[in-house]
Design an enzyme around this catalytic site. Structure first.
Site: not given
Length: 315
Positions: A81, A239, A243, A266
């Protein structure tokens, strides 16, 4: 696009807790000299300090967060973040002073980091910025999804998610990355997770700092249980895009290209970056001209990717 490197004009301080450790953490952004990049300066409980460059070669494999450093030594987790805010706000050089092993979760997104960066302001430096320019498509696939870089004159993200949960479902976000777009459309999108997973995470010593103040939580009835609801109707994919920006920032230079992903996270973000940097024919390094003339080209980076950054697909 930015021609010259930038740092911040003044120090910015933060306090909070780690989303996984639940421990209090102090963090500061400090102006840094040109060509120094983004570096974490980690101070241990005994006062020993170690500097870790925020680049993919310093990212070990892990299952629960994007980490820089060594798992058997000094490291900092949950960096995405903060890194997304620095990348999106066009900061090339900064020292991140931290007294713990995890970036504070704040309210689960990048908003407070962006606000602080705007408050202290940016300082242009005399060295030119180098860009990683994508020259050909590079794609990675898993059983669940895929991710790829394709040539594009700009920095663009196209992210699609598809969850079985009716609270999320299929969502798509696409846009050119600019400070304005990041601030208004992405920076406030919070991390999210499922109540059914909480007990398992707690039992393994994770998500100890997670709460409704810093996470969107989906209950057992497949509904968002946060009293104030969502900040965006499609906050979940926003979001995931945030990421992805944070994970791609670990290339060490701004990427000129379009990053696309389907059912990513991720793990896929890191695998795609790894594939790009390992193929010296897939990109080159360039500097933008101050006046109208040919772009300055440099040799590609030596492959600087170690293990991929395996991070949580929800929290």
């Amino acid at each position: 696009m930015i021609i010259y490197q930038q740092t911040i004009k003044a120090r910015a301080d933060f306090t909070g807790v780690g989303v996984h450790t639940g421990k209090p953490i102090s963090l500061s952004l400090v102006p840094a000299e040109m060509d120094s990049g983004i570096r974490f300066r980690v101070t241990s409980a005994c006062g020993e300090a170690r500097t870790i460059a925020a680049v993919s070669s310093n990212v070990p494999a892990t299952d629960l967060a994007t980490i820089v450093g060594s798992l058997d030594g000094a490291h900092v987790s949950t960096v995405e973040h903060l890194m997304a805010a620095l990348y999106a706000m066009n900061i090339d050089n900064v020292v991140i002073e931290i007294d713990g092993s995890e970036v504070p979760i704040m309210d689960g997104c990048s908003e407070r980091f962006v606000e602080a960066i705007e408050r202290v302001g940016l300082e242009q430096q005399s060295a030119k910025r180098s860009y990683i320019r994508v020259l050909k498509p590079v794609r990675v696939e898993t059983a669940a999804g895929w991710a790829e870089f394709v040539p594009h004159y700009g920095t663009r993200f196209e992210v699609e998610i598809d969850f079985a949960s009716q609270a999320i479902g299929r969502q798509v976000f696409a846009g050119e990355l600019t400070p304005a777009l990041f601030k208004s459309e992405l920076s406030r999108a919070r991390t999210f997770g499922f109540m059914k997973d909480v007990e398992r995470l707690w039992a393994s010593g994770h998500a100890l700092g997670s709460s409704l103040e810093n996470s969107v939580v989906i209950g057992d009835d497949d509904r968002v249980i946060n009293p104030d609801g969502l900040r965006y109707a499609d906050e979940f994919v926003r979001h995931k895009t945030l990421d992805a920006i944070g994970d791609q920032s670990l290339a060490g230079s701004r990427i000129l290209g379009c990053y696309r992903s389907y059912k990513g996270g991720h793990k896929l973000n890191a695998l795609a970056l790894q594939a790009l940097l390992r193929d010296s024919t897939a990109y080159d390094m360039i500097e933008l001209p101050a006046r109208r003339r040919d772009i300055v080209r440099h040799s590609p980076l030596i492959a600087a990717v170690a293990a991929p950054a395996y991070g949580p697909q929800t929290l």
